[in-house]
Design an enzyme around this catalytic site. Structure first.
Site, PDB file in Angstrom:
ATOM      1  N   ASP A 158       0.859  -1.188   0.000  1.00 38.36           N
ATOM      2  CA  ASP A 158       0.000   0.000   0.000  1.00 38.36           C
ATOM      3  C   ASP A 158       0.896   1.239   0.000  1.00 38.36           C
ATOM      4  O   ASP A 158       2.124   1.149   0.105  1.00 38.36           O
ATOM      5  CB  ASP A 158      -0.882  -0.042   1.247  1.00 38.36           C
ATOM      6  CG  ASP A 158      -2.120   0.844   1.145  1.00 38.36           C
ATOM      7  OD1 ASP A 158      -2.266   1.545   0.133  1.00 38.36           O
ATOM      8  OD2 ASP A 158      -2.926   0.825   2.089  1.00 38.36           O
TER       9      ASP A 158
ATOM     10  N   GLU B   6       2.504   5.150  -4.047  1.00 39.19           N
ATOM     11  CA  GLU B   6       2.464   6.103  -5.176  1.00 39.19           C
ATOM     12  C   GLU B   6       3.817   6.792  -5.441  1.00 39.19           C
ATOM     13  O   GLU B   6       4.046   7.125  -6.625  1.00 39.19           O
ATOM     14  CB  GLU B   6       1.387   7.162  -4.922  1.00 39.19           C
ATOM     15  CG  GLU B   6      -0.026   6.625  -4.962  1.00 39.19           C
ATOM     16  CD  GLU B   6      -0.388   5.787  -3.741  1.00 39.19           C
ATOM     17  OE1 GLU B   6      -1.217   4.870  -3.889  1.00 39.19           O
ATOM     18  OE2 GLU B   6       0.165   6.043  -2.658  1.00 39.19           O
TER      19      GLU B   6
ATOM     20  N   ASP C  79      -8.890   3.794  -1.910  1.00 30.32           N
ATOM     21  CA  ASP C  79      -9.705   4.183  -0.759  1.00 30.32           C
ATOM     22  C   ASP C  79     -11.019   4.804  -1.194  1.00 30.32           C
ATOM     23  O   ASP C  79     -11.207   6.028  -1.197  1.00 30.32           O
ATOM     24  CB  ASP C  79      -8.920   5.156   0.126  1.00 30.32           C
ATOM     25  CG  ASP C  79      -7.707   4.494   0.757  1.00 30.32           C
ATOM     26  OD1 ASP C  79      -7.665   3.255   0.806  1.00 30.32           O
ATOM     27  OD2 ASP C  79      -6.802   5.228   1.193  1.00 30.32           O
TER      28      ASP C  79
END
Length: 866
Positions: free
Chosen positions: A428, A431, A511
């Protein structure tokens, strides 16, 4: 004051930058966006040189090369500087980039070009304009007549004509409608918590789109890792465009003409996803977070006691000590190996989050930091010191994943977790998300080092590496776990990625929120992800941010039963979101849909195996199966609300707005459909005249006079759906042979009883089943089972052929329950070869014949006579 270790980092980076500037080709400085770079516009062809596989052109100092990798795949590269840049790619392997086919050179006074066995490529001389046609002369793609390709201050932009009837799909899980037309998008991986329908950018950069027009399809993949953008007619009505702020102009044109062919060829370019373990297609329960250990055990026990089939439990960051990756909180989880072992005994697989940010914890006996610092494995600031940013552990450092040495170090961090038998890992925040960074990420001048086979060794700024960072994180995890346990298929889920990332990971849409609109958005996001290479994907079922209303969670669990990954997940501070919340009535509905998923597991796993070979997605737009079924000249999906295909044979038809109560019309393209739940055959689509006549006669069909009018009303009512909470309309394509299994509580459990083969007679009637051990790679050595089925149906007979088993893997069944739908009367005889079958049952309501037969490995033929 800089420590001695940081000083050594700085010296190494400085020496590497110096070394790279001495190498031939572009220097590091030249690779950055250049505000002082001159504007270059490709205006006319000044020179052209035929190549054995294409053509090279010059326009002033600029050079353009167009080559054919295959008869249906072109690669276009251009540079304003007279020489093409380094030929390297994170997405397309070198063996693919260097493939070629011979071409036939063409040209005359006004144009130059070449032909392959599928395409006619012409470049108008003045003004320069690339036009690609099929061999029948139909224009597939053409540079815009009033916009030349241009380079400005290091950036570039390409413009193409935009016909009024062209439609666009892909670009990963971008929000908004399924069709990208009239939209514009920025490609920049972004931690987009709380994203909404108009939010852009979000988590992934997949710069590939599929275009459809007049029954013909093509795709374009822009292989550029810098921040790029796509505009499908939002800025200008008659042209679409794409480009990047820096980096190479390098794109691929992929021809269909069928959209399936385009998707398969994109997979040829960027890779097919590996076959995940079977358990990953079971129901998965997660939240941020299940902690302490007692909570994990409580949830597992409830799933089993309530007999909700399930396979996976997820651990979010609260299992860690101080949120530090690769640690375990000794208070909340005093014996993690025993917990994992106990869960495996209950047939649960456990997946652990392992975020990429390593806590900056020198002299604290934190092995990931200590070993990473020793290996010089982290990214740096321009001054050579290690970059430090704030994330969940507090101050953190970040692995330099574009170095193969750093990836190998990262992969080794999983040794203990792999030894403990964690079944999968969750990358997770990659990015990468940096809480105190500009734009919630690293500064763009952060320094990465590229040390990778097939690339020139050099440094690169974060502006270039940002969009591939998450992909390389997932790659490091996948390759590391595979190296530690080479017999088992790794399971890695990533949030951020780039084109080709499907080779290393599955994904989800990030999310999302617990709203009806987010449930509606899930389908186009997953469909476009599938078209963009990520076939194994899901969304947080029930929504991550917020708490769903009871009906919303029920509807979401119904839909997720027909999606590739079915994971219920929610955020910290939200209400409980497990299937049993909101009472027994809701739980019963939710359980029934999860049970249906498990009964469909032979079909689901068979589709997944096809995906691993072809790249075709599991969740599909209708146009992928019915490319020539159009409404008003455009793909049928654009008028089909939220409908989608699950594999090639199941059509799921939720309401266009999932909370609506009004009736809605079905869109069932092609010829012949059956209702999945009842097996009943759908009547032909009523004409507009029939609909009008029936509606004028009686709204509910109770006062109709003639049998003919009653039949018309029944057809009208069948094609109009009244939403009900416990019903999700699902249809089976005529011509399908669908494998199903008895209910199990996990994929570990061998089904008890016969394999069920449902036959839905129709055009090109066929089906298949694939099976292996579900977790190793032994299928690559022939330890699999493949069984194929075909059928032929006439007015008074049906013949079903069961081919001989392929492969060495033993089936769990020895007998088959055959279910033949579409029957209007009982059978006069049923036989296998020359042997009559006894105890044949006929269900008048569903129009189904049911009987049992043996399933010999040599195959058999079943004949039904009415």
């Amino acid at each position: 004051m800089r420590t001695g270790l940081e000083g050594r980092f700085a010296m190494r980076v400085a020496l590497l930058i110096l070394a790279c500037t001495l190498l031939p080709g572009r220097t590091h400085a030249q690779a950055q966006p250049a505000a002082s770079a001159p504007t270059v516009i490709l205006s006319r062809v000044d020179e052209s040189h035929p190549l054995k596989n294409g053509i090279q052109l010059r326009s002033g100092h600029a050079v353009t090369q167009i080559i054919a990798l295959r008869d249906d795949v072109l690669r276009v590269r251009a540079s304003p500087e007279g020489t093409l840049p380094e030929d390297a790619s994170w997405a397309v392997p070198q063996t693919v980039r260097t493939a070629s086919v011979g071409v036939e050179a063409t040209g005359d006074r006004t144009s130059v070009g070449f032909r392959t066995k599928a395409l006619d490529v012409r470049i108008d001389r003045n003004p320069i304009r690339l036009v690609i046609r099929d061999l029948a002369g139909n224009i597939l793609s053409a540079d815009a007549t009033d916009h030349a390709t241009s380079f400005r201050q290091g950036s570039f932009r390409i413009w193409k004509d935009l016909p009024v009837d062209e439609h666009f799909f892909g670009l990963g899980d971008k929000t908004g409608p399924l069709d990208r037309r009239d939209q514009a998008f920025s490609m920049w991986n972004t931690d987009a918590y709380g994203f909404q329908e108009s939010t852009d950018p979000i988590y992934k950069t997949i710069p590939f789109f599929l275009a459809m027009r007049a029954g013909r399809s093509y795709g374009i993949f822009l292989d550029n890792t810098w921040r790029s953008s796509f505009d499908f007619g939002r800025e200008e009505r008659t042209a679409y465009s794409f480009g990047a702020e820096a980096g190479p102009l390098d794109y691929y044109f992929v021809y269909g003409p069928e959209p399936k062919r385009v998707v398969e060829t994109y997979a040829y370019l960027t890779g097919t996803p590996p076959l995940p373990p079977l358990w990953s297609f079971g129901f998965q329960q997660s939240r941020y977070s299940y902690a302490p250990e007692a909570k994990v055990r409580e949830v597992a026990a409830r799933l089993r006691s309530d007999r909700i089939p399930s396979d996976v439990l997820w651990l979010d960051i609260d299992y860690q000590y101080k949120n530090r990756p690769f640690t375990v909180d000794p208070q909340g989880f005093p014996d993690m190996p025993k917990l994992i072992s106990d869960m495996r005994a209950e047939h649960f697989h456990m997946v652990a989050i392992t975020d990429l940010h390593v806590a900056y914890a020198p002299n604290q006996d934190y092995a990931p930091y200590d070993t990473g610092a020793k290996e010089d494995a982290f990214v740096h600031k321009p001054d050579g010191s290690v970059f430090i940013g704030k994330v969940w552990p507090g101050p953190s450092v970040f692995p330099d994943f574009t170095r193969h040495q750093s990836r190998e170090w990262w992969g080794g961090l999983y040794r203990q977790f792999v030894d403990w038998k964690f079944a999968g890992f969750w990358n997770d925040m990659n990015e990468p998300s940096v809480f105190d960074g500009p734009g919630k990420t690293m500064p763009l001048d952060t320094v990465h080092r590229i040390d990778e086979p097939g690339f020139r060794t050099r440094t690169a700024t974060h502006a270039e590496i940002h969009d591939v960072y998450g992909m390389q994180n997932a790659r490091a995890t996948y390759e590391g776990v595979l190296k530690l346990n080479p017999e088992e298929r790794p399971f890695v889920m990533t949030r951020a990625s780039y084109a080709g990332g499907q080779r290393y990971s599955v994904t989800w849409t990030g999310d999302n929120s617990s709203t009806w609109n987010h449930l509606r958005m899930t389908t186009p996001m997953l469909v476009n992800l599938g078209l963009s290479g990520y076939a194994f994907a899901g969304a947080d079922v029930g929504g991550f941010a917020g708490s769903p209303q009871p009906d919303l969670l029920t509807r979401w669990l119904e839909m997720a039963a027909f999606q590739p990954i079915d994971r219920d997940h929610t955020a910290k501070g939200t209400n409980d979101q497990e299937p049993w919340v909101h009472g027994p009535e809701h739980e019963a509905i939710r359980r029934r849909f999860i049970e249906t998923r498990y009964r469909l597991m032979p079909y689901i796993y068979t589709v997944a195996e096809e995906t691993s070979r072809t790249g075709l997605p599991m969740i599909r737009p209708l146009f992928l199966e019915f490319p020539h079924a159009t409404q008003d000249g455009h793909p049928v999906d654009l008028d089909a609300g939220g409908e989608f295909m699950f594999g090639p044979n199941l059509l799921v038809a939720p309401a266009p707005y999932p909370d609506m109560l009004d009736k809605y019309s079905l869109t069932l393209p092609g010829a012949g459909w059956y209702e999945f739940w009842s097996g009943g055959k759908m009547p032909p689509l009523p004409s507009e005249a029939d609909i009008q006549a029936a509606s004028q006669a009686s709204p509910d069909g109770t006062t109709l006079q003639s049998p003919e009018m009653q039949e018309k009303m029944r057809a009208v009512l069948a094609w109009r759906v009244t939403p009900k909470l416990d019903v999700l309309p699902v249809f089976v394509r005529g011509g399908t042979i669908l494998p199903m299994q008895p209910l199990v509580q996990s994929t570990d459990e061998a089904p008890k009883g016969p394999l069920e083969i449902r036959v839905y007679p129709g055009p090109e009637c066929k089906g298949s089943l694939y099976l292996d051990d579900g977790h190793t790679f032994r299928y690559r050595q022939g330890e699999f089972l493949r069984e194929t089925f075909t059928c032929e149906a006439g007015s008074d007979a049906v013949r079903v052929n069961i081919a001989a088993h392929q492969g060495r893997f033993p089936p769990w069944w020895s007998r088959i329950e055959m279910v033949i739908y579409g029957a209007t009367r009982a059978a006069r005889s049923v036989s296998v070869g020359s042997t009559a079958v006894q105890n044949v049952r006929f269900d008048v309501q569903s129009g189904a014949l049911r009987f049992f037969i043996d399933d010999p490995a040599s195959g058999s033929e079943v004949r039904i006579v009415y």
